[in-house]
Design an enzyme around this catalytic site. Structure first.
Site, PDB file in Angstrom:
ATOM      1  N   TYR A   1      38.724  42.651  36.539  1.00  0.00           N
ATOM      2  CA  TYR A   1      38.010  41.500  35.950  1.00  0.00           C
ATOM      3  C   TYR A   1      37.537  41.757  34.515  1.00  0.00           C
ATOM      4  O   TYR A   1      37.662  42.848  34.010  1.00  0.00           O
ATOM      5  CB  TYR A   1      36.916  40.964  36.860  1.00  0.00           C
ATOM      6  CG  TYR A   1      35.749  41.824  37.270  1.00  0.00           C
ATOM      7  CD1 TYR A   1      35.376  42.985  36.630  1.00  0.00           C
ATOM      8  CD2 TYR A   1      34.970  41.409  38.361  1.00  0.00           C
ATOM      9  CE1 TYR A   1      34.276  43.709  37.045  1.00  0.00           C
ATOM     10  CE2 TYR A   1      33.868  42.133  38.788  1.00  0.00           C
ATOM     11  CZ  TYR A   1      33.525  43.283  38.123  1.00  0.00           C
ATOM     12  OH  TYR A   1      32.434  43.986  38.534  1.00  0.00           O
ATOM     13  N   GLU A   2      37.061  40.703  33.906  1.00  0.00           N
ATOM     14  CA  GLU A   2      36.646  40.759  32.482  1.00  0.00           C
ATOM     15  C   GLU A   2      37.828  41.169  31.593  1.00  0.00           C
ATOM     16  O   GLU A   2      37.659  41.859  30.587  1.00  0.00           O
ATOM     17  CB  GLU A   2      35.479  41.748  32.354  1.00  0.00           C
ATOM     18  CG  GLU A   2      34.495  41.404  31.260  1.00  0.00           C
ATOM     19  CD  GLU A   2      33.734  40.123  31.548  1.00  0.00           C
ATOM     20  OE1 GLU A   2      33.335  39.882  32.705  1.00  0.00           O
ATOM     21  OE2 GLU A   2      33.577  39.326  30.606  1.00  0.00           O
TER      22      GLU A   2
END
Lengths: 589, 589
Positions: free
Chosen positions: A435-436
């Protein structure tokens, strides 16, 4: 049995002895009051909270998970109470502006607390992390009215924040997103769309959830240049600040995930809900990205925190578990006597401690960027942070995951079952690589955008700093043997860097193919740099515990002998170029 | 959506073109009837069974898991029916002796079916795998009466088998185990003890479970030389072969594990149950170890099978998922267009296909060991298998896990949620690095025992075989460019091998510290060897599909350019010795 102890001693060694933050903060008018004593007591208190309140909820939260009941997300037992205690103690507003109720502490302190949150309870740690990210975006881009309405309650933890970017068909490529926003007469917007993978998207821990949603306004350009950002509260806020009607936001589903089970990752439906634009029309991505460096540093720290927690358990187990014989000891020995187990533990520690140093180094640059009175220093620091952000995010989560896997392996079969907690760390750590911005995307960012940022000045300056340390180290008997292999690895890194910027590897496919290996090489050299700096800080005459000095020297030597040799392989792999990779037609894979 | 297709085409390429099994089997009197046509149809049928029956139960079995209800283990919905279908089709007795109802097929065919079982449903595949292992131990060591009583029903799948070795305080070090056995008047034994991590320890899929239990008889020597092996059926068998009373065996608990949720891993209590000794008193470990090579090959294949399943999904996803732009294609592209995604896929495939070749190579040696009429050839083959067993077990599960993690990464966030199945592969693959002797233990076995086996002849012969291939390759235009880097890596491997056997790295700690890196280096050279052999098999003039030839050449080149360079790093790491690792006192880690 497993436990978690915040590594405050190592953090203070970095702050006090390696980076001398007392000197750095003295140059930052807003931070010069924060001396080592204050910071130490903050870290001690935070560590206590994490060990005593959050860590005991970690395994239980994993087992219980979140549930969606009649549209309402229920977090595991104890999470709501922990959130209340966390908020009331002011931990959520550590680095937030004082005007909204925060304490305006340096990022450096904030990020070390984040490490503890991640190590003790990653699922929990995401709640304050995302809330802080939302606050930073609002603070930087929203109107004063929005700030006044939302920030105080978000900083205090009465409300939490969530970021709604990803859609089913728009992940790494946000330009494809389809959510829409149409204007209302009162200046607000009607936001419609469905988002997936929304961390902290809904829960029962706070009174309201403030969503920052990316959507397209009518006639917006296609792609990333037609995306705007909207603040959409779960419950609408009345003019007097009280809570009003429910907004048209609902939880479509909870994602069933490999780990972070106590974190409600939601499919969110924005069904014509009311929202307010944050920042300029069609500039939503830019608004989101102003806080991206901080968010990515935070995610990197998650990899570090979980790795450290796994290492702590592995070490405790290795000291207690009696199996086998060893050449120099009588009878059955604790497995820490075996060279291979020691090698495994040192491989974890030589990553963890260097990574923590990189985090402090980078966070200090963020503090300079924000607080330094000299604009040139602010700019240089900001560029350095931009350069290092993808490295920190990807390398700390990649190596952090590998360390968690190694920590699991130390326990053998006991690492595979729930009881010791090691398998949860592996499952939890895995998300941080994704993620990110996936780690593949981070590597692209490093090679394609960051190497050429500001005409390559940041990367050249970074390497120059390492050279400077090498020059100093050459004169120190303990550091000189470390400087030699690091210098050789830096030569390799500089060599491929030049080729990627403007040489034979500068073609788009060659860069793309090289990126992941390049980022790893960049990280290894950076970790090696940190080890030399740590050993230099342990120079004779420093008032440091002998145990710490011995440990640092051994781990540094281990890193140079048993980890850094990978630099050669990576440099060779990068040098191969993309030719053989691109030649194969898609259908022949 | 994800699917699993057994890689029969690649398997047949290996059998027919690379290893020419038709020539090898022709030399084995019991196997010469098994021509390529027969083998191909067996593999096709097995593949169909795995895709159509077992794969659809894989995700559902993971979600439902096993339950312990009133002392009885319930397997997930569909498993019992699948077991019945599997057994009735005769898949359980593929390589078992015909006298007990088996088909006496070569190990080579058996192990390729095992790959399919592992790729389609690892939890399920362990049932027949452990039953086969128990049968092999019984066949090799038990009395004729025991064989006649137990083997037919085990081979047919009416009963299943389990191996009870590990105890709470005796895992890698079985010498510490405490279970006891005392003699009864009728020649049987009373077995008492508690065992953990017992795969297939109990379940509701078959009428009986036959446990092979390690325990100590009265006055047994301490350590590994005082361990005997006992056959303890869950339900006692009457003289006429019918089932009688329940034996004093109970399930203490089901382990809560990271993965293989559909596999009942039990804590087993043997509460003074009746057992029969298998083999000689105090020679139980040796009896267990006669089938260890086969079991470890099977576990290695699990790593391979799961990696292939993950790769299949990653590849399908990469072809469908539209994100981003690429230099040479218009508009939004499938992510397989991106060099980094292609690199990831090739890293998986260049491992998987080489690993599969190593499996075939090793299984053929096992077939020679068992079936060849020439005793010298049998012995040489057996020694080669002994050498390669730890490499196969550890390298295929280590690299297999890494491949599964890479396959998960290709899917980004979709890889972290349950829907696509990738996260299950990672959780399932993880166990194979641990059980049947941890990979650390395998590495110790390789360096400490196997390098010096038969005065080092096996390892020298193995390297000589690689040199022979290199000599052949030098004359082939497609293979020569691959032979060069492989030759350099082999030089490194031979160099450290000599030093580990009798040079500066031959001390116990140096060997122990080197072991894991050494095994990895050994595996990389072995994979490289397989790539050269595969490319040689693709020489111009062979009647092979052009797609296969192109793919093999590209993957081979990729392996040499982007994977094999690690050999240099590993050789350097090994060369560092154990000095810096051993110097640090335990308490300073």
């Amino acid at each position: 049995m497993p436990h978690y102890k915040a590594p405050v001693e190592d953090m203070m060694f970095l702050l006090r002895d390696v980076f001398r933050v007392q000197d750095i903060f003295a140059e930052l008018p807003e931070q010069k009051e924060n001396d080592l004593e204050i910071i130490s007591s903050i870290l001690e208190e935070a560590g206590k909270f994490c060990s005593e309140i959050l860590y005991p909820l970690n395994a239980a939260g994993d087992i219980e998970g979140c549930r969606l009941e009649n549209g309402i997300v229920r977090t595991p037992k104890g999470f709501a109470e922990a959130w209340k205690a966390f908020s009331e103690a002011g931990w959520g507003g550590l680095s937030a502006p004082t005007e909204y109720g925060g304490q305006n502490l340096p990022r450096t302190v904030q990020i070390l607390v984040d490490e503890m949150l991640s190590g003790s309870n990653l699922s929990f740690g995401l709640f304050p992390g995302l809330t802080r990210g939302a606050c930073e975006a609002i603070e930087a881009h929203a109107s004063q009215a929005l700030k006044d309405t939302y920030l105080p309650n978000m900083v205090s933890g009465v409300w939490t924040g969530a970021m709604a970017l990803t859609e089913g068909n728009a992940g790494s490529d946000l330009g494809l997103l389809k959510a829409t926003a149409t204007p209302r007469a009162d200046g607000s917007w009607t936001v419609t769309g469905s988002k997936i993978f929304i961390s902290s998207g809904d829960h029962d821990m706070a009174e309201n959830v403030i969503h920052l949603v990316l959507a397209r306004i009518p006639d917006a350009p296609a792609g990333t240049k037609g995306i705007s950002l909207f603040l959409c509260p779960k419950i609408l806020v009345n003019a007097d600040g009280t809570l009003g009607a429910r907004n048209a936001i609902s939880v479509g589903a909870l994602e069933h995930k490999m780990g972070i089970h106590a974190q409600p990752t939601c499919v969110m439906n924005y069904d014509g809900c009311q929202g307010w634009m944050v920042g300029e029309p069609n500039r939503g991505l830019a608004a989101m990205f102003t806080m991206m460096n901080a968010e990515r540093l935070f995610v990197g720290v998650q990899g570090l925190g979980v790795a450290d927690a796994s290492c702590q358990t592995a070490l405790a187990y290795a000291r207690e578990r009696m199996q086998g014989r060893s050449p120099d000891r009588a009878g059955t020995v604790p497995i820490i006597a075996h060279a291979d187990v020691r090698r495994t533990l040192l491989s974890m520690q030589s990553f963890i401690e260097a990574a923590r140093a990189m985090v402090v180094y980078t966070a200090l640059e963020m503090d300079r960027e924000k607080f330094h009175p000299d604009a040139t220093i602010r700019q240089r620091a900001g560029e350095n942070v931009a350069l290092l952000t993808p490295v920190i995010k990807a390398a700390l989560t990649d190596f952090g995951f590998e360390a968690a896997v190694a920590g699991q392996q130390v326990l053998g079969g006991h690492g595979y079952i729930r009881e010791w907690g090691q398998e949860q760390y592996v499952r939890d750590a895995r998300i941080a690589m994704i993620y990110e911005g996936t780690n593949g995307i981070q590597a692209q960012d490093l090679v394609i955008r960051k190497l050429t940022l500001a005409e390559g000045l940041p990367v050249r300056s970074y390497f120059a700093q390492i050279r400077q340390t090498l020059a100093v180290a050459a004169a120190h008997s303990n550091a000189a043997p470390l400087a030699e292999p690091l210098g050789a690895a830096l030569d390799l890194l500089e060599g491929v860097t030049t080729r990627l910027i403007s040489g034979d590897l500068a073609g788009p496919d060659d860069r793309n193919a090289a990126a992941v290996d390049y980022l790893r090489l960049f990280a290894l050299v950076s970790f090696g740099w940190m080890w030399v700096r740590m050993v230099l800080a342990c120079a004779p005459g420093q008032p440091l515990p002998d145990a710490l000095v011995q440990h640092k020297r051994a781990a540094a030597t281990f890193f140079m002998q048993r980890v850094l040799p990978q630099a050669t392989a990576l440099s060779q792999q990068i040098s191969a170029g993309a030719g053989s990779i691109m030649a194969l037609p898609d259908e022949l894979f």
